[in-house]
Design a protein around this motif. Structure first.
Motif, mmCIF file in Angstrom:
data_model
loop_
_atom_site.group_PDB
_atom_site.id
_atom_site.type_symbol
_atom_site.label_atom_id
_atom_site.label_comp_id
_atom_site.label_asym_id
_atom_site.label_seq_id
_atom_site.Cartn_x
_atom_site.Cartn_y
_atom_site.Cartn_z
ATOM 1 N N TYR A 40 -6.812 63.523 -17.659
ATOM 2 C CA TYR A 40 -6.558 63.155 -16.265
ATOM 3 C C TYR A 40 -5.961 61.753 -16.281
ATOM 4 C CZ TYR A 40 -7.563 61.413 -11.553
ATOM 5 O OH TYR A 40 -7.462 60.850 -10.306
ATOM 6 N N PHE A 41 -4.859 61.550 -15.536
ATOM 7 C CA PHE A 41 -4.242 60.220 -15.484
ATOM 8 C C PHE A 41 -3.644 60.001 -14.112
ATOM 9 C CE2 PHE A 41 -0.561 57.381 -15.866
ATOM 10 C CZ PHE A 41 -1.182 56.257 -16.402
ATOM 11 N N ARG A 42 -3.957 58.867 -13.497
ATOM 12 C CA ARG A 42 -3.338 58.457 -12.237
ATOM 13 C C ARG A 42 -2.991 56.976 -12.321
ATOM 14 N NH1 ARG A 42 -4.372 61.126 -7.464
ATOM 15 N NH2 ARG A 42 -2.796 59.698 -6.630
ATOM 16 N N LEU A 43 -1.738 56.663 -12.021
ATOM 17 C CA LEU A 43 -1.281 55.281 -11.941
ATOM 18 C C LEU A 43 -1.007 54.958 -10.486
ATOM 19 C CD1 LEU A 43 -0.225 52.606 -13.128
ATOM 20 C CD2 LEU A 43 2.003 53.728 -13.412
ATOM 21 N N HIS A 44 -1.592 53.881 -10.003
ATOM 22 C CA HIS A 44 -1.430 53.452 -8.621
ATOM 23 C C HIS A 44 -0.665 52.128 -8.615
ATOM 24 C CE1 HIS A 44 -4.381 56.487 -7.242
ATOM 25 N NE2 HIS A 44 -4.980 56.206 -8.394
ATOM 26 N N GLU A 45 0.613 52.206 -8.274
ATOM 27 C CA GLU A 45 1.445 51.030 -8.075
ATOM 28 C C GLU A 45 1.499 50.778 -6.573
ATOM 29 O OE1 GLU A 45 2.695 49.254 -10.456
ATOM 30 O OE2 GLU A 45 3.256 50.504 -12.174
ATOM 31 N N PHE A 46 1.066 49.640 -6.133
ATOM 32 C CA PHE A 46 0.878 49.398 -4.701
ATOM 33 C C PHE A 46 2.165 48.828 -4.081
ATOM 34 C CE2 PHE A 46 -3.416 49.143 -6.577
ATOM 35 C CZ PHE A 46 -3.947 50.263 -5.955
ATOM 36 N N ASP A 47 3.164 49.713 -3.992
ATOM 37 C CA ASP A 47 4.463 49.303 -3.481
ATOM 38 C C ASP A 47 4.750 49.896 -2.098
ATOM 39 O OD1 ASP A 47 4.666 51.897 -4.322
ATOM 40 O OD2 ASP A 47 6.324 51.561 -5.715
ATOM 41 N N GLY A 48 3.695 50.288 -1.408
ATOM 42 C CA GLY A 48 3.832 50.824 -0.053
ATOM 43 C C GLY A 48 2.458 50.942 0.579
ATOM 44 N N THR A 49 2.415 51.616 1.721
ATOM 45 C CA THR A 49 1.160 51.763 2.455
ATOM 46 C C THR A 49 0.085 52.389 1.583
ATOM 47 O OG1 THR A 49 2.393 52.023 4.514
ATOM 48 C CG2 THR A 49 0.117 52.767 4.512
ATOM 49 N N LEU A 50 -1.117 51.846 1.633
ATOM 50 C CA LEU A 50 -2.240 52.357 0.856
ATOM 51 C C LEU A 50 -2.494 53.816 1.226
ATOM 52 C CD1 LEU A 50 -4.159 51.052 -1.224
ATOM 53 C CD2 LEU A 50 -5.770 50.671 0.635
ATOM 54 N N VAL A 51 -2.627 54.680 0.233
ATOM 55 C CA VAL A 51 -2.801 56.114 0.460
ATOM 56 C C VAL A 51 -4.281 56.401 0.717
ATOM 57 C CG1 VAL A 51 -2.518 58.418 -0.525
ATOM 58 C CG2 VAL A 51 -0.814 56.638 -0.991
ATOM 59 N N ALA A 52 -4.596 56.876 1.917
ATOM 60 C CA ALA A 52 -5.991 57.058 2.325
ATOM 61 C C ALA A 52 -6.696 58.128 1.499
ATOM 62 C CB ALA A 52 -6.058 57.404 3.811
ATOM 63 N N ALA A 53 -5.951 59.113 0.994
ATOM 64 C CA ALA A 53 -6.580 60.142 0.169
ATOM 65 C C ALA A 53 -7.029 59.592 -1.180
ATOM 66 C CB ALA A 53 -5.605 61.300 -0.040
ATOM 67 N N ASP A 54 -6.440 58.468 -1.592
ATOM 68 C CA ASP A 54 -6.765 57.871 -2.893
ATOM 69 C C ASP A 54 -7.732 56.705 -2.784
ATOM 70 O OD1 ASP A 54 -5.039 59.626 -4.199
ATOM 71 O OD2 ASP A 54 -3.333 58.256 -4.012
ATOM 72 N N TRP A 55 -7.647 55.942 -1.667
ATOM 73 C CA TRP A 55 -8.398 54.697 -1.576
ATOM 74 C C TRP A 55 -8.984 54.512 -0.185
ATOM 75 C CZ3 TRP A 55 -9.427 52.888 -6.088
ATOM 76 C CH2 TRP A 55 -8.523 53.072 -7.136
ATOM 77 N N SER A 56 -10.223 54.019 -0.168
ATOM 78 C CA SER A 56 -10.876 53.604 1.070
ATOM 79 C C SER A 56 -11.110 52.101 1.014
ATOM 80 C CB SER A 56 -12.224 54.319 1.249
ATOM 81 O OG SER A 56 -12.049 55.711 1.391
#
Length: 267
Positions: A40-56
């Motif tokens: 399992y691998f997920r990379l989160h580059e914060f180059d836009g609006t925070l994705v609510a499904a990924d982060w609270s």
């Protein structure tokens, strides 16, 4: 060459990789994002609006803390602020508790420390769900090599990096506990507090009853650490980062990227 994927046994797995390369862990780690059958691998580059499904996000209701949100800067980031009241918090966490320590999850976190690194604290790492996600979980930490933490806020299984300049230990420590065993702490040695406005890289991993950390500050390797306890196998955990102001002035934190890696052992 039609149906290429159908012509390879167990494509995009460690088995596939081993047919082409040796299993040196350094090479496997470098290629893990491509081996989606085994990792399992997920990379989160914060180059836009925070994705609510990924982060609270959450904040306390004191002197104006601000929740993490997109900030336009070089390569993008999410920015949070503790506010100007003592003990205010801004928190970021995964909405779902979905990672099993048996899969050896680890997280790479890069953040920019505040311009003032006194009068603040953080708790970063893995845990089961808290009673209140915007409250810290370590209420005491002894200033000895085997730093002994006092745990609150409902967690039982965790591996965390902790810094709180209001506690007896005012430098960072690594702590871990599971439903089985007793909570263990380890003062980082040599002692470490972040460089003001420094870029901090952390890799925090948990396995059944084991917690590990690698740490860099402004590009300088600080060390590799472990404690011989952590969450139990089968107790699901999630990543969170809580930042707390411990003075009557705000502390600003920029999170630049987060990557999460775990073995894929679903049955």
């Amino acid at each position: 060459m039609p149906n290429t994927m159908l012509n390879v046994e167990r494509p995009f797995s460690l088995f596939h990789y081993a047919k082409l390369h040796n299993l040196d862990p350094r090479w496997v780690l470098l290629n893990a994002p491509n081996l989606f059958s085994s990792f399992y691998f997920r990379l989160h580059e914060f180059d836009g609006t925070l994705v609510a499904a990924d982060w609270s996000t959450d904040v306390t209701a004191g002197g104006g803390p601000t929740a993490f949100a997109y900030n336009a800067q070089r390569n993008g980031a999410i920015r949070g602020n503790t506010g100007a009241t003592d003990n205010d918090v801004t928190a970021l966490f995964q909405p779902n508790v979905a990672m099993d320590p048996a899969d050896n999850p680890c997280v790479f976190l890069r953040f920019r420390a505040p311009a003032t690194v006194t009068g603040w604290g953080f708790e970063i790492g893995w845990s089961d769900a808290k009673t209140d996600e915007k409250l810290v979980c370590v209420s005491a930490l002894t200033d000895v090599a085997a730093a002994v933490p006092t745990i609150t806020n409902g967690i039982t299984d965790f591996g965390l990096v902790v810094l709180n300049t209001d506690l007896s230990l005012t430098t960072a420590a690594l702590i871990g506990d599971g439903t089985t065993g007793t909570v263990i702490g380890n003062r980082l040695t040599p002692v470490w507090t972040p460089t003001a406005s420094g870029i901090i890289d952390m890799i925090i991993g948990v396995s059944p009853n084991l917690t590990k950390l690698q740490l860099w500050d402004s590009g300088v390797f600080q060390g590799e650490y472990n404690v011989l306890n952590g969450p139990d196998s089968g107790t699901l955990v999630r990543f969170s980062a809580i930042f707390k102001g411990l003075a009557a002035s705000a502390r600003q934190i920029d999170i630049l990227k987060i990557a999460i890696l775990a073995e894929e052992n679903a049955t």
